[in-house]
Scaffold this motif. Structure first.
Motif, PDB file in Angstrom:
ATOM      1  N   ALA A 276       1.340  74.819  57.007  1.00  0.00           N
ATOM      2  CA  ALA A 276       0.315  73.894  56.668  1.00  0.00           C
ATOM      3  C   ALA A 276      -1.114  74.207  57.112  1.00  0.00           C
TER       4      ALA A 276
ATOM      5  N   TYR B 235       3.052  64.890  52.872  1.00  0.00           N
ATOM      6  CA  TYR B 235       4.201  65.324  53.383  1.00  0.00           C
ATOM      7  C   TYR B 235       5.341  63.985  53.468  1.00  0.00           C
TER       8      TYR B 235
ATOM      9  N   PRO C 194       8.509  64.821  51.263  1.00  0.00           N
ATOM     10  CA  PRO C 194       8.632  65.621  52.491  1.00  0.00           C
ATOM     11  C   PRO C 194       9.279  67.096  52.153  1.00  0.00           C
ATOM     12  N   TRP C 195       8.678  68.074  52.668  1.00  0.00           N
ATOM     13  CA  TRP C 195       9.135  69.426  52.408  1.00  0.00           C
ATOM     14  C   TRP C 195       9.292  70.000  53.689  1.00  0.00           C
TER      15      TRP C 195
ATOM     16  N   VAL D 109       8.520  72.320  56.570  1.00  0.00           N
ATOM     17  CA  VAL D 109       7.345  72.954  57.167  1.00  0.00           C
ATOM     18  C   VAL D 109       7.573  73.525  58.488  1.00  0.00           C
TER      19      VAL D 109
END
Length: 246
Positions: free
Chosen positions: A19, A63, A67-68, A70
Motif C-alpha cells: 500500500a 481495507y 480486507p485484502w 497486504v
C-alpha cells in the motif's frame, strides 16, 4: 541490524502487496511506475503489486471495508517531518488499525532525531528519497521479508554520538570563542537559556510558543556551532564560557 519476524502476504503472482500512501499525485504515480517497472538488469517484474492511496484514512477505510492481503505500507512524507502532528497521527492510526503490517517511511529528511522518532512510533523502515531506485527496492524487500531497515548515515551518526559520550569524562574540551557565542540568533539565545536549565524540548516548545520540531532544529544548530557531541556537552561548554567571562 535486527531482524523481526513478519508474515509476507503475496498476490497470485507471488509478489508482495504494498500500500503506497502519498497525497501528491505526481510523486505517487512516479513511485508506482518505479516500483512496478522491470527490475534493473532483468526482464522480470518487480517483487511488488502496488495499491496507491492519497492518504492513510482512504487506505484504512478501503481495507476495513474489503480486507485484502497486504505485506507492507509505505508512507511517503516528502519534506515533512515525522514529528508533525498529521504525520505522527497517521502513523499511530495505521499502527492501531493494522498492527501486524509493517510501515516504511519514505522521507527527504535524514535528521537523526526524526529517524529515531519514527522507529519509536513503531515503523519498520526509514528510506531516504536520496537513495537510488535499486537501493529503495532492496530496502523494501528487506522489510517485507521480516527485517528492519535503518539508513547507513543514521547508524554512523549514532556511532559518532555514542563515541562522544566516552569523551565527556576527560573534560578535555576546547573553550568556545566569543565569535561563536555572538553568532547565535535571538531565538537561539532563548533556547540556550532554557537548555542550560536542563529543560526538555517539549517544555522549551511550550515556553517559547514553538513546535517541538522547531526546537529540535534550534538545538541541532546550537550544538553544531558549539561542536558539541550531545546536549550535556553543549551545556558544559556554555557554562565553561560563562565562568571564563566572569
Amino acid at each position: 541490524m535486527m531482524l523481526q519476524k513478519s508474515k509476507v502476504d503475496l498476490d497470485n503472482n507471488n509478489r508482495a502487496r504494498l500500500a503506497l500512501i502519498d497525497p501528491r499525485q505526481l510523486t505517487r504515480m512516479s513511485l508506482l511506475a518505479l516500483l512496478t517497472a522491470a527490475s534493473p538488469g532483468t526482464r522480470r517484474l518487480s517483487d511488488f503489486t502496488i495499491m496507491p492511496y492519497a492518504n492513510p484514512n482512504e487506505f484504512v477505510s478501503d481495507y476495513l471495508e474489503r480486507p485484502w492481503s497486504v505485506g507492507m505500507i509505505v508512507l511517503n512524507i516528502g519534506a515533512a517531518s515525522v514529528c508533525e502532528d498529521d504525520i505522527h497521527n497517521a502513523i499511530l492510526r495505521l499502527r492501531h488499525e493494522l498492527p501486524d503490517i509493517p510501515i516504511v517511511i519514505l522521507s527527504d529528511d535524514d535528521e537523526l532525531c526524526n529517524v529515531l522518532t519514527a522507529f519509536r512510533n513503531g515503523v519498520r523502515g526509514y528510506i531516504l528519497s536520496s537513495f537510488d531506485p535499486p537501493k529503495v527496492i532492496q530496502a523494501l524487500r528487506l522489510v517485507v521479508s521480516g527485517g528492519t531497515f535503518i539508513p547507513d548515515s543514521t547508524l554512523e551518526e549514532i556511532a559518532e554520538k555514542t563515541a562522544g559520550l566516552f569523551k565527556e569524562d576527560s573534560h578535555d574540551y576546547a573553550p568556545i570563542g566569543a565569535a561563536v557565542f555572538d553568532s547565535f540568533t535571538p531565538r537561539q539565545m532563548e533556547v540556550l537559556q532554557l537548555l542550560r536549565e536542563g529543560k526538555s524540548n517539549k517544555f522549551i516548545a511550550y515556553e517559547l510558543g514553538m513546535k517541538e520540531c522547531t526546537v529540535k532544529t534550534h538545538v541541532r544548530k546550537i550544538m553544531s556551532k558549539l561542536k558539541a557531541t550531545n546536549r550535556t556537552h553543549a551545556v558544559f561548554l556554555l557554562s565553561q564560557m560563562t565562568n571564563e567571562k566572569n
